[in-house]
Design an enzyme around this catalytic site. Structure first.
Site, PDB file in Angstrom:
ATOM      1  N   ASN A   9       0.885  -1.173   0.000  1.00  0.00           N
ATOM      2  CA  ASN A   9       0.000   0.000   0.000  1.00  0.00           C
ATOM      3  C   ASN A   9       0.918   1.217   0.000  1.00  0.00           C
ATOM      4  O   ASN A   9       1.486   1.572   1.032  1.00  0.00           O
ATOM      5  CB  ASN A   9      -0.885  -0.014   1.256  1.00  0.00           C
ATOM      6  CG  ASN A   9      -1.693   1.266   1.391  1.00  0.00           C
ATOM      7  OD1 ASN A   9      -1.794   2.052   0.447  1.00  0.00           O
ATOM      8  ND2 ASN A   9      -2.261   1.493   2.568  1.00  0.00           N
ATOM      9  N   LYS A  11       0.200   4.217  -0.240  1.00  0.00           N
ATOM     10  CA  LYS A  11      -0.429   5.438   0.294  1.00  0.00           C
ATOM     11  C   LYS A  11      -0.146   6.605  -0.660  1.00  0.00           C
ATOM     12  O   LYS A  11      -0.034   6.392  -1.861  1.00  0.00           O
ATOM     13  CB  LYS A  11       0.067   5.729   1.709  1.00  0.00           C
ATOM     14  CG  LYS A  11      -0.014   4.511   2.618  1.00  0.00           C
ATOM     15  CD  LYS A  11       0.101   4.869   4.062  1.00  0.00           C
ATOM     16  CE  LYS A  11       0.208   3.593   4.879  1.00  0.00           C
ATOM     17  NZ  LYS A  11      -0.117   3.794   6.262  1.00  0.00           N
ATOM     18  N   HIS A  95      -9.609   1.000   4.670  1.00  0.00           N
ATOM     19  CA  HIS A  95      -8.360   1.229   5.393  1.00  0.00           C
ATOM     20  C   HIS A  95      -8.645   2.178   6.557  1.00  0.00           C
ATOM     21  O   HIS A  95      -9.455   3.095   6.437  1.00  0.00           O
ATOM     22  CB  HIS A  95      -7.311   1.833   4.440  1.00  0.00           C
ATOM     23  CG  HIS A  95      -5.935   1.838   5.035  1.00  0.00           C
ATOM     24  ND1 HIS A  95      -5.544   2.785   5.947  1.00  0.00           N
ATOM     25  CD2 HIS A  95      -4.872   1.017   4.853  1.00  0.00           C
ATOM     26  CE1 HIS A  95      -4.287   2.541   6.306  1.00  0.00           C
ATOM     27  NE2 HIS A  95      -3.853   1.464   5.653  1.00  0.00           N
ATOM     28  N   GLU A  97      -7.127   4.624   7.655  1.00  0.00           N
ATOM     29  CA  GLU A  97      -6.936   6.053   7.337  1.00  0.00           C
ATOM     30  C   GLU A  97      -8.181   6.604   6.636  1.00  0.00           C
ATOM     31  O   GLU A  97      -8.554   7.758   6.844  1.00  0.00           O
ATOM     32  CB  GLU A  97      -5.664   6.234   6.489  1.00  0.00           C
ATOM     33  CG  GLU A  97      -4.414   6.032   7.351  1.00  0.00           C
ATOM     34  CD  GLU A  97      -3.175   5.581   6.601  1.00  0.00           C
ATOM     35  OE1 GLU A  97      -3.144   5.670   5.361  1.00  0.00           O
ATOM     36  OE2 GLU A  97      -2.230   5.122   7.271  1.00  0.00           O
ATOM     37  N   GLU A 167      -5.783  -5.072  10.371  1.00  0.00           N
ATOM     38  CA  GLU A 167      -4.789  -4.020  10.559  1.00  0.00           C
ATOM     39  C   GLU A 167      -5.072  -3.268  11.852  1.00  0.00           C
ATOM     40  O   GLU A 167      -5.896  -2.323  11.863  1.00  0.00           O
ATOM     41  CB  GLU A 167      -4.837  -3.032   9.393  1.00  0.00           C
ATOM     42  CG  GLU A 167      -4.453  -3.633   8.060  1.00  0.00           C
ATOM     43  CD  GLU A 167      -3.784  -2.594   7.172  1.00  0.00           C
ATOM     44  OE1 GLU A 167      -2.686  -2.857   6.694  1.00  0.00           O
ATOM     45  OE2 GLU A 167      -4.358  -1.508   6.986  1.00  0.00           O
ATOM     46  N   GLY A 173       2.053   2.163  10.584  1.00  0.00           N
ATOM     47  CA  GLY A 173       2.987   3.278  10.429  1.00  0.00           C
ATOM     48  C   GLY A 173       3.648   3.708  11.731  1.00  0.00           C
ATOM     49  O   GLY A 173       4.268   4.767  11.791  1.00  0.00           O
ATOM     50  N   SER A 212       3.085  -2.282  10.337  1.00  0.00           N
ATOM     51  CA  SER A 212       4.539  -2.276  10.546  1.00  0.00           C
ATOM     52  C   SER A 212       5.206  -3.620  10.226  1.00  0.00           C
ATOM     53  O   SER A 212       6.136  -4.049  10.911  1.00  0.00           O
ATOM     54  CB  SER A 212       4.881  -1.819  11.970  1.00  0.00           C
ATOM     55  OG  SER A 212       4.418  -0.489  12.176  1.00  0.00           O
TER      56      SER A 212
HETATM   57  C1  PEP Z   1      -0.830   0.114   5.745  1.00  0.00           C
HETATM   58  O1  PEP Z   1      -0.642   1.145   5.123  1.00  0.00           O
HETATM   59  O2  PEP Z   1      -1.856  -0.524   5.558  1.00  0.00           O
HETATM   60  C2  PEP Z   1       0.185  -0.317   6.697  1.00  0.00           C
HETATM   61  C3  PEP Z   1       0.008  -1.448   7.306  1.00  0.00           C
HETATM   62  O3  PEP Z   1       1.260   0.516   6.878  1.00  0.00           O
HETATM   63  P1  PEP Z   1       2.649   0.153   7.590  1.00  0.00           P
HETATM   64  O4  PEP Z   1       3.106  -1.166   7.040  1.00  0.00           O
HETATM   65  O5  PEP Z   1       3.565   1.265   7.250  1.00  0.00           O
HETATM   66  O6  PEP Z   1       2.368   0.042   9.056  1.00  0.00           O
END
Ligand code: PEP
Length: 251
Positions: A9, A11, A95, A97, A167, A173, A212
């Site tokens: 992803n 982003k 997601h 976000e 998630e 992040g 992460s």
């Molecule tokens: C994500 O953007 O869905 C995500 C899991 O980000 P990260 O791996 O940076 O935590």
């Protein structure tokens, strides 16, 4: 055997020259994967670039969001049909976000998943609890509700063609990864909830972990019984990291 995946992803990151280099490296190395599917979900303006670099490679691509509407006066929105025209296989919906920053509720996420399925693509449906919710002990209640609204809308047919991603919001992040045991516990709960709807879907649906994930922790996470790969943010922007994660998903 369930499908294994490593889905990047990006982003709102990237630019044309850097994307070429990243996509080229991923496409070249992904040829060595035997069972895992690698996919990158890029910002909308880069879909044509992803399509031109990745077409004919083993790497799939997709979008990070979609409108729930098929067409019309929705300034700034992008429909599932438009994503399909650019060869997308996967589309991330729900997601955290999008939920937190853009006010998407469970019902909207369900409509978006339906819109993706209607165009023959695969929604990657994200669920996850905040830190406050985990600390209150309501993780299962939260992810169960998020999944339940989508499941009611999609029915067994739609669910069968979907992918789930757990998630935890506190792990996205932040560099704070769920332990393999924490991830496994929620994945097992989700699979159990799916089984109450349809046993064969529960057995076959890939459930990805996101939060992460890095090369250094991917194998341990993906080694858990109900973790079928990952949804990867930051680490998907570094070719070597992402490829090592793809290899971990490959087993
Ligand atoms: C994500 O953007 O869905 C995500 C899991 O980000 P990260 O791996 O940076 O935590």
């Amino acid at each position: 055997m369930r499908q294994r995946l490593a889905v990047g992803n990006w982003k709102m990151h990237g630019n044309l020259p850097e994307n070429w280099a990243l996509l080229d490296k991923v496409a070249a190395a992904a040829g060595g994967l035997s069972r895992a599917i690698a996919s990158v979900c890029v910002p909308f303006p880069y879909l044509a670039q992803a399509q031109s670099v990745l077409a004919g490679s083993k790497v799939a691509w997709g979008g990070q969001n979609v409108s729930q509407h098929p067409k019309g006066a929705f300034t700034g929105e992008v429909s599932a049909g438009m994503l399909r025209e650019f060869g997308c296989r996967h589309v991330i919906v729900g997601h955290s976000e999008r939920r937190q920053l853009f006010g998407e509720d469970d019902a909207t996420v369900a409509l978006k998943a339906g819109a993706v399925l209607a165009e023959g693509m695969v929604p990657i449906i994200c669920v996850g609890e905040t830190l406050a919710e985990r600390e209150r002990g309501v993780t299962e209640e939260v992810v169960g509700r998020q999944l339940g609204v989508v499941a009611d809308r999609l029915g067994a047919e739609g669910l069968k063609a979907s992918i789930l991603a757990y998630e935890p919001v506190w792990a996205i992040g932040t560099g704070k990864t769920a332990t393999p045991e924490q991830a496994q516990a929620v994945h097992a709960y989700l699979r159990g909830a799916l089984a109450r709807c349809d046993k064969s879907i529960a057995a076959s649906m890939p459930i990805l972990y996101g939060g992460s994930v890095k090369a250094a922790n991917a194998a341990e996470l993906f080694g858990m019984q109900d973790v079928d790969g990952g949804l990867i943010g930051g680490a998907s922007l570094v070719a070597e990291e992402f490829l090592a994660i793809c290899q971990a998903a490959d087993g």
